[in-house]
Enzyme design. Sequence first.
Site, PDB file in Angstrom:
ATOM      1  N   LYS A  82       0.812  -1.262   0.015  1.00 28.26           N
ATOM      2  CA  LYS A  82       0.105   0.108  -0.178  1.00 28.26           C
ATOM      3  C   LYS A  82       0.608   1.143  -0.012  1.00 28.26           C
ATOM      4  CE  LYS A  82      -3.999  -1.754   2.767  1.00 28.26           C
ATOM      5  NZ  LYS A  82      -5.153  -1.689   1.540  1.00 28.26           N
ATOM      6  N   ARG A 139     -10.163 -11.623   2.025  1.00 25.99           N
ATOM      7  CA  ARG A 139     -11.068 -12.691   1.583  1.00 25.99           C
ATOM      8  C   ARG A 139     -10.396 -13.834   1.599  1.00 25.99           C
ATOM      9  NH1 ARG A 139     -11.750  -9.159  -3.900  1.00 25.99           N
ATOM     10  NH2 ARG A 139     -11.525  -7.572  -2.456  1.00 25.99           N
TER      11      ARG A 139
HETATM   12  N1  BES Z   1      -8.023  -3.898   4.328  1.00 26.52           N
HETATM   13  C1  BES Z   1      -8.267  -3.543   3.349  1.00 26.52           C
HETATM   14  C2  BES Z   1      -9.682  -2.398   2.952  1.00 26.52           C
HETATM   15  C3  BES Z   1      -9.620  -1.225   3.513  1.00 26.52           C
HETATM   16  C4  BES Z   1      -9.261  -0.066   2.968  1.00 26.52           C
HETATM   17  C5  BES Z   1     -10.132  -1.000   4.912  1.00 26.52           C
HETATM   18  C6  BES Z   1      -9.174   1.075   3.510  1.00 26.52           C
HETATM   19  C7  BES Z   1     -10.181   0.247   5.468  1.00 26.52           C
HETATM   20  C8  BES Z   1     -10.012   1.417   4.811  1.00 26.52           C
HETATM   21  C9  BES Z   1      -8.176  -4.463   2.388  1.00 26.52           C
HETATM   22  O1  BES Z   1      -7.538  -5.680   2.470  1.00 26.52           O
HETATM   23  C10 BES Z   1      -7.896  -4.188   1.004  1.00 26.52           C
HETATM   24  O2  BES Z   1      -6.794  -3.632   0.866  1.00 26.52           O
HETATM   25  N2  BES Z   1      -8.613  -4.049   0.003  1.00 26.52           N
HETATM   26  C11 BES Z   1      -8.241  -3.823  -1.446  1.00 26.52           C
HETATM   27  C12 BES Z   1      -8.993  -4.752  -2.355  1.00 26.52           C
HETATM   28  C13 BES Z   1      -8.481  -4.774  -3.792  1.00 26.52           C
HETATM   29  C14 BES Z   1      -6.922  -5.059  -3.802  1.00 26.52           C
HETATM   30  C15 BES Z   1      -9.088  -5.496  -4.502  1.00 26.52           C
HETATM   31  C16 BES Z   1      -8.768  -2.346  -1.863  1.00 26.52           C
HETATM   32  O3  BES Z   1      -9.763  -2.002  -1.152  1.00 26.52           O
HETATM   33  O4  BES Z   1      -8.014  -1.497  -2.251  1.00 26.52           O
HETATM   34 MN    MN Z   2      -5.477  -5.595   2.112  1.00 31.52          MN
END
Ligand code: BES
Ligand code: MN
Length: 505
Positions: free
Chosen positions: A284, A358
């Site tokens: 990230k 997931r």
């Molecule tokens: N934990 C994150 C989702 C999240 C993002 C929660 C911001 C709270 C605030 C999750 O694991 C994630 O990174 N999801 C990705 C999914 C994508 C790669 C398909 C996302 O939301 O970008």
């Molecule tokens: Mn994630």
Amino acid sequence: MITLPRFEAKNTAQKADTDVIFVVQDAGKKPIAPRGPYGGAIDKFRKGDSFSGKLGQIAVVSFGGKGSATHAAYVGLGLASELTAEKVRQAGGHTLSRMLAEKVTSIQVLVDSLLDLKGAADSDKFPSAFAEGYALGAYKFDKYKNLDKKGSSANEPVGPAKVIFVSKDKSMKTALAEILKDAQIVAECVSVTRDWSNEPANFGTPEYFAKDAQRLSKEYGISCKVLGEKECAKEKMDLFLAVGQGSARENKLVVVDYHPKGASKTIALVGKGVTFDSGGISIKPSMKMEDMKHDMTGAATMMGAVLLAARRKIKNRVIAVMAFTENMPDGNAIVPSSVIKTRAGKTVEVINTDAEGRLVLADALDYAQDFKPDVVVNAATLTGACGVALGKHCAGLMGNDASLTAELFRIGNELNERMWELPLYDDYFEDLKSDYADMKNSANDAMGGTIRGGMFLKQFIRKGMPWAHLDIAYTAQNMGQIPYLPKKGGSGMHVRTLAQFASEY
Ligand code: BES
Ligand code: MN
Ligand code: ZN
């Protein structure tokens, strides 16, 4: 930290610093005088503009020691014709903040002035709503502040040391003492969720939460089982293990089981417990990455809910399955293109290691279904896209059973822990088809991200099993717009709804 207010129920007026009295507005939005000795001051308010009785307003007036208290706090509730239990709950939060700011040491809540406000459909719930809002507001997380000054005062309640509720009314359906007890229990269990969520990721490791779950389960008299990586491997939870592969810390699958004698139904609650989500190899950006300590709030929510169910001694069995791991980049970390076999036997191509929630849940959901529950509900901070779709005022709700999602929606709405349903049409699975495995964990565009997350989870729900998925990515933290929730950090939202759901199912 769990620093509950000290509530006392009385049927005659006591001595206190401040009497708390409730005021609603007439159709012209002017305050209506409450019955009794405190009504007189309202005439002055009606002439001036300082206090109109709207929700959020509180007028603190000095009475120079003439009444049972030296001061009265007039708590505004808004229009009489539009009063609801939720507004009373919010007034509870406002009252706590104000009393805290004024450094009041004891208050006396004049419950009968609340019971006088009959007419609204749910007026019998007003006393408990006020106590609940007040108790939920009395939260702080300062365990890592002023460490050198921390002494015996560390566990002092937030706000007035003494909080008396007084009512002469005998018509209340539930005794005042019981109402206060339940409000305390709610605040206690919601505090567990908030504490877990707020724990910094260097301390809040899978092992930390597993140990704390064991400690709490013992205290609550319910059973707790912890599976380490060896046991998870035996359970064939390779996908769950894959997420933790890049982390120096061991994955822990924690199962907390409230199993009352003669339980008729079994509710399985499954939570995503990613103690820190760096994104893994699909790392990230660093902006706000610190918020990813909250990525275990799905698990924390299920812990709070099972504890609340246990404290309330509900009739149904509740099993919380919480899958803790840390998503880190490392030489051992899974890489995009990895194909992994799930516990359920399907294969998944991981194209984005940041879509890890997931993966964790796929195996945890499968494991939970071995208990043959009547219903499975999971909660997860699953997708950033949920904030794009719904903002921060409600969670995403998905499922395979219309009456189940309707039930969750109803309870969530009633308790102001809102959720909004998104569809899981089979067509959405097209986006998750993989050239190399039974499915992939993400797709290459940003379309319908929250639904794709739900759609992926749906692949792991067995035939005929009612299931719902709550995407709490943007309701899990920073919900300070609701007066009884913390301004910053873990909100503890949806604990009340899930416990209520488990008891009504
Ligand atoms: N934990 C994150 C989702 C999240 C993002 C929660 C911001 C709270 C605030 C999750 O694991 C994630 O990174 N999801 C990705 C999914 C994508 C790669 C398909 C996302 O939301 O970008
Ligand atoms: Mn994630
Ligand atoms: Zn995540």
